[in-house]
Design an enzyme around this catalytic site. Structure first.
Site, PDB file in Angstrom:
ATOM      1  N   TYR A 182       0.832  -1.199   0.000  1.00 13.28           N
ATOM      2  CA  TYR A 182       0.000   0.000   0.000  1.00 13.28           C
ATOM      3  C   TYR A 182       0.872   1.256   0.000  1.00 13.28           C
ATOM      4  O   TYR A 182       2.066   1.200  -0.286  1.00 13.28           O
ATOM      5  CB  TYR A 182      -0.978  -0.060   1.169  1.00 13.28           C
ATOM      6  N   ARG A 229       2.827  -0.993  11.115  1.00 12.09           N
ATOM      7  CA  ARG A 229       2.934  -2.313  10.483  1.00 12.09           C
ATOM      8  C   ARG A 229       3.830  -2.228   9.252  1.00 12.09           C
ATOM      9  O   ARG A 229       3.681  -1.331   8.420  1.00 12.09           O
ATOM     10  CB  ARG A 229       1.561  -2.834  10.073  1.00 12.09           C
ATOM     11  N   GLY A 319      -4.443 -14.402  12.743  1.00 11.88           N
ATOM     12  CA  GLY A 319      -5.467 -13.868  11.863  1.00 11.88           C
ATOM     13  C   GLY A 319      -6.590 -14.830  11.571  1.00 11.88           C
ATOM     14  O   GLY A 319      -7.630 -14.814  12.214  1.00 11.88           O
ATOM     15  N   ARG A 320      -6.388 -15.715  10.589  1.00 10.73           N
ATOM     16  CA  ARG A 320      -7.493 -16.523  10.063  1.00 10.73           C
ATOM     17  C   ARG A 320      -8.207 -17.336  11.132  1.00 10.73           C
ATOM     18  O   ARG A 320      -9.434 -17.486  11.082  1.00 10.73           O
ATOM     19  CB  ARG A 320      -6.972 -17.430   8.944  1.00 10.73           C
TER      20      ARG A 320
END
Length: 377
Positions: A182, A229, A319-320
């Site tokens: 990003y 991050r 996370g997941r």
């Protein structure tokens, strides 16, 4: 040996344990406004020591995905206030991940079909916008427009305002999203950043925007409430490899050491099918950066405990498995089995795969009731 389940001091913020819930885009926000269902989703997972919100765009320009809750409009702020209240009612700590996608956007997501922006006009990545049939779809990111220098300064101000907004709606701090291809990573990478102003060229110039945002946000809300991050060696969204990648991030590590931040959060993209971040580099980064270090990237409990106990990281990020185990902390602590996650429900949809996963005791009670019914029939 440190325990994952003991309290931890995050530079003045007390966490109930060391387990962190990763920021995960879920695309469940109609009109890009946080919902009551989103507040429930975070409330269910508030036993995590720290929750980092899904990426929340700082402006419409910074958005690259449909149904992604921003933090710049009044309705968005009201929605996030419900989520922070829900987490705090359960004693949780909640940071907002504030985000600008840069070139990884599409004209159908932008105001009046405007082009995405970036450090250069180099195109790359995928966005979640509207296809030719006006249906939500993953699409090749649109051709970006190179930011003028004064526009880069405007983005710094947008991040500051997003941080202020975050605190006003109850977030305990913010995580500046400098990873995963990003905006900030686009500036860091000389394969994308071909600028000749103060934001391009040398390593120091390429790092300037991220450090300016960190400094200005810290002035407004306090450095101890600011995390960052990063994804060293990341190649998501067509980010090219470059020779001094490792040194660029070590330069940032040295700079962050001076600033007394809440933490630095490294994302190893190996868990997403990309080349993994070398473990020897993780230790090298740890040697340079002396503050609180978080690591995400397909960790399991055993590896997390090992990395914490050897001092390589302070907090592991999951996370997941948090998508399918709202009580992930309790399951890990008690040795209960983990429910499988459902990738088909990760992005978009309704309550299914979002807030309908039971806790382990609830699941056991349901199975017991079903067994009782079968025995009576």
């Amino acid at each position: 040996m440190a325990s994952l389940f003991e309290p931890f001091d995050l530079n003045g913020t007390r966490l109930n344990n060391r387990i962190v819930m990763a920021p995960m885009t879920r695309s469940r926000a109609p009109e890009d406004i946080p919902t009551e269902m989103g507040a429930l989703y975070y409330r269910q997972r508030a036993s995590a020591g720290l929750i980092i919100s899904e990426g929340t765009p700082i402006s419409r320009q910074g958005q690259g995905y449909l149904f992604n809750p921003g933090i710049f409009g009044p309705d968005q702020l009201a929605g996030w206030a419900k989520a922070t209240r829900a987490v705090h009612e359960r004693g949780g700590i909640f940071f907002a991940q504030i985000w600008h996608v840069g070139r990884v956007s599409h004209t159908t997501v932008q105001v009046a079909g405007a082009s995405p922006v970036g450090p250069s006009d180099q195109q790359g990545g995928m966005a979640f916008g509207y296809n030719e049939d006006d249906q939500p779809d993953m699409l090749k990111a649109s051709q970006p427009r190179r930011l003028d220098t004064h526009e880069v300064h405007d983005i710094v101000r947008d991040f500051v305002q997003a941080a202020v907004n975050s605190r006003e709606v109850g977030f305990d701090g913010v995580e500046i999203h400098g990873a995963n291809g990003y905006l900030f990573e686009q500036f860091l990478n000389p394969g994308v950043n071909d600028r000749n102003d103060e934001y391009g060229g040398s390593r120091e110039n390429r790092c300037r925007l991220l450090l300016e945002v960190v400094d200005e946000v810290s002035k407004m809300i306090g450095a101890r409430r600011v995390g960052v991050r990063l994804s060293p060696f990341g190649t998501l969204f067509d980010m090219p490899e470059y020779e001094d990648n490792g040194e660029t991030y070590l330069h940032l590590a040295r700079e962050f050491n001076k600033r007394g931040l809440a933490y630095v959060h490294l994302h190893d993209q190996g868990g997403q099918g990309m080349p993994p971040m070398p473990r020897d580099y993780l230790r090298q980064f740890r040697d340079v950066y002396q503050g609180n270090l978080l690591l995400a990237g397909n960790l399991d409990q055993a590896e997390a405990e090992k990395l914490v106990n050897e001092g390589t990281i302070d907090l592991p990020v999951f996370g997941r498995y948090f998508t399918s185990n709202p009580d992930l902390v309790e399951r890990m602590q008690n040795g209960w089995p983990l429910a499988d996650f459902d990738p088909s429900t990760f992005y978009g949809g309704d309550a299914r795969g979002y807030v309908d996963f039971p806790t382990y005791p609830e699941e056991q009670a349901r199975l017991a009731r079903e067994e009782m019914i079968r025995e009576k029939s």
